[in-house]
Design a protein around this motif. Structure first.
Motif, PDB file in Angstrom:
ATOM      1  N   ILE A  12       3.542   4.216  -6.796  1.00 31.23           N
ATOM      2  CA  ILE A  12       4.452   4.056  -5.771  1.00 31.23           C
ATOM      3  C   ILE A  12       4.410   2.678  -5.230  1.00 31.23           C
ATOM      4  O   ILE A  12       3.489   2.294  -4.782  1.00 31.23           O
ATOM      5  CB  ILE A  12       4.474   5.171  -4.391  1.00 31.23           C
ATOM      6  CG1 ILE A  12       4.395   6.397  -5.047  1.00 31.23           C
ATOM      7  CG2 ILE A  12       5.646   5.053  -3.734  1.00 31.23           C
ATOM      8  CD1 ILE A  12       3.992   7.474  -3.934  1.00 31.23           C
ATOM      9  N   CYS A  15       4.614   0.817   0.036  1.00 32.44           N
ATOM     10  CA  CYS A  15       4.143   1.997   0.882  1.00 32.44           C
ATOM     11  C   CYS A  15       3.612   1.647   2.176  1.00 32.44           C
ATOM     12  O   CYS A  15       2.738   2.098   2.549  1.00 32.44           O
ATOM     13  CB  CYS A  15       2.969   2.484  -0.127  1.00 32.44           C
ATOM     14  SG  CYS A  15       3.366   3.382  -1.399  1.00 32.44           S
ATOM     15  N   GLY A  21       8.167   4.934   1.098  1.00 31.95           N
ATOM     16  CA  GLY A  21       7.092   4.961   0.243  1.00 31.95           C
ATOM     17  C   GLY A  21       5.773   5.665   0.433  1.00 31.95           C
ATOM     18  O   GLY A  21       5.013   6.255   0.007  1.00 31.95           O
ATOM     19  N   LEU A  24       6.012   9.353   1.004  1.00 32.34           N
ATOM     20  CA  LEU A  24       6.105   9.847  -0.436  1.00 32.34           C
ATOM     21  C   LEU A  24       4.572   9.919  -1.025  1.00 32.34           C
ATOM     22  O   LEU A  24       4.066  10.763  -1.523  1.00 32.34           O
ATOM     23  CB  LEU A  24       7.115   9.127  -1.429  1.00 32.34           C
ATOM     24  CG  LEU A  24       8.444   9.272  -1.283  1.00 32.34           C
ATOM     25  CD1 LEU A  24       9.263   8.458  -2.185  1.00 32.34           C
ATOM     26  CD2 LEU A  24       8.671  10.595  -1.696  1.00 32.34           C
ATOM     27  N   ALA A  25       3.832   8.623  -0.678  1.00 31.41           N
ATOM     28  CA  ALA A  25       2.437   8.767  -1.189  1.00 31.41           C
ATOM     29  C   ALA A  25       1.652   9.965  -0.283  1.00 31.41           C
ATOM     30  O   ALA A  25       0.831  10.778  -1.282  1.00 31.41           O
ATOM     31  CB  ALA A  25       1.895   7.358  -0.698  1.00 31.41           C
ATOM     32  N   VAL A  35      -2.809   9.006  -6.539  1.00 31.81           N
ATOM     33  CA  VAL A  35      -1.858   8.293  -5.890  1.00 31.81           C
ATOM     34  C   VAL A  35      -2.249   6.659  -5.795  1.00 31.81           C
ATOM     35  O   VAL A  35      -3.261   6.405  -5.152  1.00 31.81           O
ATOM     36  CB  VAL A  35      -1.326   8.415  -4.567  1.00 31.81           C
ATOM     37  CG1 VAL A  35      -0.227   7.695  -3.950  1.00 31.81           C
ATOM     38  CG2 VAL A  35      -0.631   9.938  -4.492  1.00 31.81           C
ATOM     39  N   ALA A  37      -0.795   3.685  -4.291  1.00 29.34           N
ATOM     40  CA  ALA A  37      -0.187   3.184  -3.282  1.00 29.34           C
ATOM     41  C   ALA A  37      -0.059   1.479  -3.209  1.00 29.34           C
ATOM     42  O   ALA A  37      -1.081   1.045  -3.112  1.00 29.34           O
ATOM     43  CB  ALA A  37      -0.434   3.685  -1.820  1.00 29.34           C
ATOM     44  N   VAL A  85       7.279   5.445  -8.635  1.00 21.83           N
ATOM     45  CA  VAL A  85       8.401   5.542  -7.705  1.00 21.83           C
ATOM     46  C   VAL A  85       8.599   4.026  -7.365  1.00 21.83           C
ATOM     47  O   VAL A  85       7.763   3.655  -6.578  1.00 21.83           O
ATOM     48  CB  VAL A  85       8.020   6.514  -6.700  1.00 21.83           C
ATOM     49  CG1 VAL A  85       9.024   6.534  -5.648  1.00 21.83           C
ATOM     50  CG2 VAL A  85       7.640   7.871  -7.132  1.00 21.83           C
ATOM     51  N   ASN A  86       9.821   3.532  -7.856  1.00 25.92           N
ATOM     52  CA  ASN A  86      10.227   2.418  -7.181  1.00 25.92           C
ATOM     53  C   ASN A  86      10.975   2.454  -5.885  1.00 25.92           C
ATOM     54  O   ASN A  86      12.062   2.756  -5.887  1.00 25.92           O
ATOM     55  CB  ASN A  86      11.316   1.701  -8.572  1.00 25.92           C
ATOM     56  CG  ASN A  86      10.448   0.750  -9.454  1.00 25.92           C
ATOM     57  OD1 ASN A  86       9.505   0.020  -9.268  1.00 25.92           O
ATOM     58  ND2 ASN A  86      10.870   1.038 -10.665  1.00 25.92           N
ATOM     59  N   ASN A  87       9.953   2.025  -4.971  1.00 23.70           N
ATOM     60  CA  ASN A  87      10.580   2.088  -3.758  1.00 23.70           C
ATOM     61  C   ASN A  87      10.850   0.917  -2.911  1.00 23.70           C
ATOM     62  O   ASN A  87      11.343   0.720  -1.898  1.00 23.70           O
ATOM     63  CB  ASN A  87       9.667   3.047  -2.801  1.00 23.70           C
ATOM     64  CG  ASN A  87      10.033   3.301  -1.409  1.00 23.70           C
ATOM     65  OD1 ASN A  87      11.038   3.706  -0.899  1.00 23.70           O
ATOM     66  ND2 ASN A  87       9.395   2.625  -0.516  1.00 23.70           N
TER      67      ASN A  87
END
Length: 169
Positions: A12, A15, A21, A24-25, A35, A37, A85-87
């Motif tokens: 992700i 973060c 982010g 989501l992490a 994860v 992060a 996940v491109n946040n």
């Protein structure tokens, strides 16, 4: 390299504490995922540092070298990436006719080209498996632009179009 267990490896971007982010992490970690992060500075994720569910990495999506370094670290440690996940993203607020061009370029470089830079780095490690997922975080503003959010909205609309294109692989 860690053992090849069944727990998904989730990478992700963006973060920093208090953001999407970061939330989501935590949610992925609560679902027994490994994860990765990332943020531009480890200090923005300091609350995750003592939690063994997280593998923290400094990542600047504007830098090809930074992206490749993190990807190499993740592949060395886990051998794969199952979910990206491109946040990572930034705002750019102001009347479009008055926003300095460097600010506009920085927004697109982060929100669009940064995401694609990470996609291009991770896809070679995903392409043969056909089960992995890429999630690009967009914005509803791409559907309803406002007078002070034109640059941000345009960057998220571009990301949306590129994401649609990725579905055709």
């Amino acid at each position: 390299m860690e053992s090849q267990d069944q727990n998904p490896v989730v990478l992700i971007t963006g973060c920093s504490q208090g953001g999407i982010g970061h939330a989501l992490a935590r949610a992925f970690a609560d679902s027994n995922c490994k994860v990765v992060a990332t943020s531009r500075s480890l200090s923005t994720m300091s609350d995750l540092q003592q939690d063994p569910r997280f593998y923290l990495q400094e990542l600047d999506v504007l830098s090809e070298q930074s992206v490749q370094h993190v990807m190499s670290n993740v592949i060395d440690k886990f051998g794969r990436v199952d979910v990206l996940v491109n946040n990572a993203g930034i705002q750019c607020v102001g009347p479009l006719a008055e926003i300095p061009l460097p600010a506009l370029e920085n927004t697109f470089n982060t929100n669009v080209f940064g995401s694609i830079r990470v996609v291009q780095a991770v896809v070679p490690h995903m392409a043969s498996k056909k089960k992995e997922r890429i999630v690009n975080i967009g914005s509803v503003s791409a559907l309803a632009p406002g007078p002070w959010s034109g640059v941000y909205t345009a960057s998220k609309a571009a990301l949306h179009a590129l994401t649609d294109t990725l579905r055709w692989r």
